[in-house]
Design an enzyme around this catalytic site. Structure first.
Site, PDB file in Angstrom:
ATOM      1  N   HIS A 159       0.813  -1.222   0.000  1.00  0.00           N
ATOM      2  CA  HIS A 159       0.000   0.000   0.000  1.00  0.00           C
ATOM      3  C   HIS A 159       0.845   1.270   0.000  1.00  0.00           C
ATOM      4  O   HIS A 159       0.311   2.364  -0.182  1.00  0.00           O
ATOM      5  CB  HIS A 159      -0.935   0.021   1.214  1.00  0.00           C
ATOM      6  CG  HIS A 159      -2.002  -1.038   1.156  1.00  0.00           C
ATOM      7  ND1 HIS A 159      -2.894  -1.158   0.106  1.00  0.00           N
ATOM      8  CD2 HIS A 159      -2.296  -2.047   2.003  1.00  0.00           C
ATOM      9  CE1 HIS A 159      -3.699  -2.185   0.324  1.00  0.00           C
ATOM     10  NE2 HIS A 159      -3.358  -2.755   1.454  1.00  0.00           N
TER      11      HIS A 159
ATOM     12  N   ASP B 296      -2.945 -10.213  -2.803  1.00  0.00           N
ATOM     13  CA  ASP B 296      -3.533  -9.771  -1.528  1.00  0.00           C
ATOM     14  C   ASP B 296      -4.995  -9.385  -1.776  1.00  0.00           C
ATOM     15  O   ASP B 296      -5.357  -8.955  -2.867  1.00  0.00           O
ATOM     16  CB  ASP B 296      -2.735  -8.556  -1.020  1.00  0.00           C
ATOM     17  CG  ASP B 296      -3.160  -8.099   0.369  1.00  0.00           C
ATOM     18  OD1 ASP B 296      -2.450  -8.411   1.328  1.00  0.00           O
ATOM     19  OD2 ASP B 296      -4.218  -7.415   0.463  1.00  0.00           O
TER      20      ASP B 296
ATOM     21  N   HIS C 235      -6.540  -6.856  -0.878  1.00  0.00           N
ATOM     22  CA  HIS C 235      -6.665  -5.419  -1.134  1.00  0.00           C
ATOM     23  C   HIS C 235      -5.868  -5.007  -2.379  1.00  0.00           C
ATOM     24  O   HIS C 235      -4.861  -5.637  -2.714  1.00  0.00           O
ATOM     25  CB  HIS C 235      -6.151  -4.624   0.071  1.00  0.00           C
ATOM     26  CG  HIS C 235      -6.884  -4.908   1.335  1.00  0.00           C
ATOM     27  ND1 HIS C 235      -6.473  -5.893   2.223  1.00  0.00           N
ATOM     28  CD2 HIS C 235      -8.016  -4.369   1.861  1.00  0.00           C
ATOM     29  CE1 HIS C 235      -7.310  -5.928   3.245  1.00  0.00           C
ATOM     30  NE2 HIS C 235      -8.262  -5.018   3.060  1.00  0.00           N
TER      31      HIS C 235
ATOM     32  N   ASP D 146      -5.103 -12.496   2.902  1.00  0.00           N
ATOM     33  CA  ASP D 146      -6.358 -11.995   3.493  1.00  0.00           C
ATOM     34  C   ASP D 146      -7.535 -12.259   2.566  1.00  0.00           C
ATOM     35  O   ASP D 146      -8.634 -11.775   2.791  1.00  0.00           O
ATOM     36  CB  ASP D 146      -6.272 -10.521   3.889  1.00  0.00           C
ATOM     37  CG  ASP D 146      -5.466  -9.665   2.926  1.00  0.00           C
ATOM     38  OD1 ASP D 146      -5.275  -8.475   3.245  1.00  0.00           O
ATOM     39  OD2 ASP D 146      -5.039 -10.160   1.863  1.00  0.00           O
TER      40      ASP D 146
HETATM   41  N1  LIG Z   1     -11.966  -2.266   9.457  1.00  0.00           N
HETATM   42  C1  LIG Z   1     -10.618  -2.586   8.999  1.00  0.00           C
HETATM   43  C2  LIG Z   1     -10.068  -1.477   8.124  1.00  0.00           C
HETATM   44  C3  LIG Z   1      -8.667  -1.849   7.662  1.00  0.00           C
HETATM   45  N2  LIG Z   1      -8.110  -0.844   6.784  1.00  0.00           N
HETATM   46  C4  LIG Z   1      -6.714  -1.083   6.377  1.00  0.00           C
HETATM   47  C5  LIG Z   1      -6.550  -2.399   5.688  1.00  0.00           C
HETATM   48  C6  LIG Z   1      -5.086  -2.618   5.285  1.00  0.00           C
HETATM   49  C7  LIG Z   1      -4.867  -3.985   4.649  1.00  0.00           C
HETATM   50  C8  LIG Z   1      -3.442  -4.259   4.388  1.00  0.00           C
HETATM   51  S1  LIG Z   1      -3.124  -5.727   3.430  1.00  0.00           S
HETATM   52 MG   LIG Z   2      -4.396  -7.374  -4.454  1.00  0.00          MG
HETATM   53 ZN   LIG Z   3      -4.629  -6.827   2.336  1.00  0.00          ZN
END
Ligand SMILES: NCCCNCCCCCS
Ligand SMILES: [Mg+2]
Ligand SMILES: [Zn+2]
Length: 343
Positions: free
Chosen positions: A159, A195, A197, A284
């Site tokens: 990120h 990932d 995200h 995740d």
């Molecule tokens: N309610 C949880 C919000 C999380 N926000 C950040 C997520 C970062 C993921 C990194 S892989």
């Molecule tokens: Mg990804």
């Molecule tokens: Zn993530």
């Protein structure tokens, strides 16, 4: 497959994460790395090596000098102001405001971050530098002939933008590694982010470039973090047009649907014939992950790894997200074992 690991990840001991209007115990915690390491050893994946120290040279090939300088002094500047808690931004340069670096630490925290979930603490700088060294040490193993290596990075990195931290990330380990491959002679490098995200940092770092292809499969940013990047119409800019691919999926996505996306990504990578592949490995995507909404099961990670192995490319895995700590070791090592079985 060799693993690179540093106990200095334990210097990252944030005790707070802003979530739901309160400060919770962070999802991105030391037990994540320790659990993965335990599983690597239990499954006899291969040798576990400490990182070599590369200094900031390779980091500065991706991150700006002012951002790196800020990260290094941020904790000292924060406590010099007598702040009672961990360093968390509460202000950002919103629309129509000036994008210049303020003197004050609160202003600088906002200028150099895009979220409030990620606090800076006393040992963060040490852990972040060690995490980049872990990635660079594993990258060097692959550049010097290993067919694959696992960088057990913590904190994660995907990120982080050139001059922004957030999403538990500070230095973009995958991007730093991709740039190191390029600086060591690789003509084309692909970064595939599996990932849950969007790899917003990695995308933004290479967005205008045609020598590093970035692909990410992830939860719909309309619904989840990082919220403001990662949509399918983001395909690259200028020379980079066509070298970024986002594959976006809804809540409840099962592995069968996700695998179709992986197939699309692998076809794009195979057609481009990169000299090296970096996998931003977050797990995740797991069905029980506390902050995500895909439905992958532990056995699916073996198939994921197998498909990645079939690309037959020199491959570096950088550890990213994954927050169900009970399952993280099995899921991560399943990817790596599946990968090796395909070779
Ligand atoms: N309610 C949880 C919000 C999380 N926000 C950040 C997520 C970062 C993921 C990194 S892989
Ligand atoms: Mg990804
Ligand atoms: Zn993530």
């Amino acid at each position: 497959m060799k693993t690179v690991f540093s106990p200095l990840h334990n210097r990252r001991t944030a005790t707070t994460e802003l979530d739901g209007g309160i400060l919770i115990a962070p999802h991105e915690k030391p037990s994540r790395a320790e659990t993965i390491l335990g599983r690597v050893k239990q499954e006899q994946l291969g040798e576990v090596l400490p990182p070599r120290e590369y200094g900031l040279g390779p980091v500065l090939r991706v991150h700006t000098q002012d951002y790196v300088d800020f990260l290094r002094v941020s904790w000292a500047d924060w406590i010099a102001e007598g702040k009672p808690g961990e360093a968390i931004s509460a202000v950002w340069p919103g629309r129509g405001m000036r994008h210049r670096v303020p003197k004050d630490i609160d202003g600088r925290l906002g200028y150099y971050s895009f979220g409030a979930e990620t606090s800076i603490t006393e040992g963060t700088w040490d852990a972040v530098c060690a995490s980049a060294d872990v990635a660079l040490t594993a990258q060097a193993l692959v550049a010097n002939g290993e067919s694959a290596a696992f960088a057990l990075c913590r904190p994660p990195g995907h990120h982080a933008h050139a001059d922004l931290f957030g999403g538990y990330c500070f230095f973009n380990n995958a991007a730093i590694s991709a740039q190191a491959f390029r600086d060591q002679g690789a003509k084309r490098v692909a970064v595939l982010d599996v990932d849950f995200h969007h790899g917003n940092g990695t995308q933004s770092i290479f967005y205008q470039r045609d020598d590093v292809m970035t692909i990410s499969l992830h939860g719909d940013p309309d619904l989840v973090f990082p919220h403001f990047l990662g949509f399918e119409d983001e395909t690259g800019e200028g020379p980079g047009e066509g070298f970024n691919l986002n594959l976006v999926y809804p809540p409840g996505t099962p592995f069968s649907v996700w695998l179709d996306g992986l197939e699309t990504a692998c076809a794009r990578i195979a057609a481009w014939q990169p000299d090296a592949l970096v996998i931003a490995l977050g797990v995740d995507t797991f069905e029980d992950d506390p902050i995500s909404f895909f439905k992958l099961r532990s056995a699916d990670y073996l198939l994921m790894g197998e498909r990645l192995g079939k690309l037959n490319l020199p491959t570096l895995f950088t550890m990213e997200g994954g927050y169900d700590v009970d399952a993280i070791g099995v899921n991560v090592v399943n990817v790596l074992k599946g990968f090796e079985q395909a070779r």
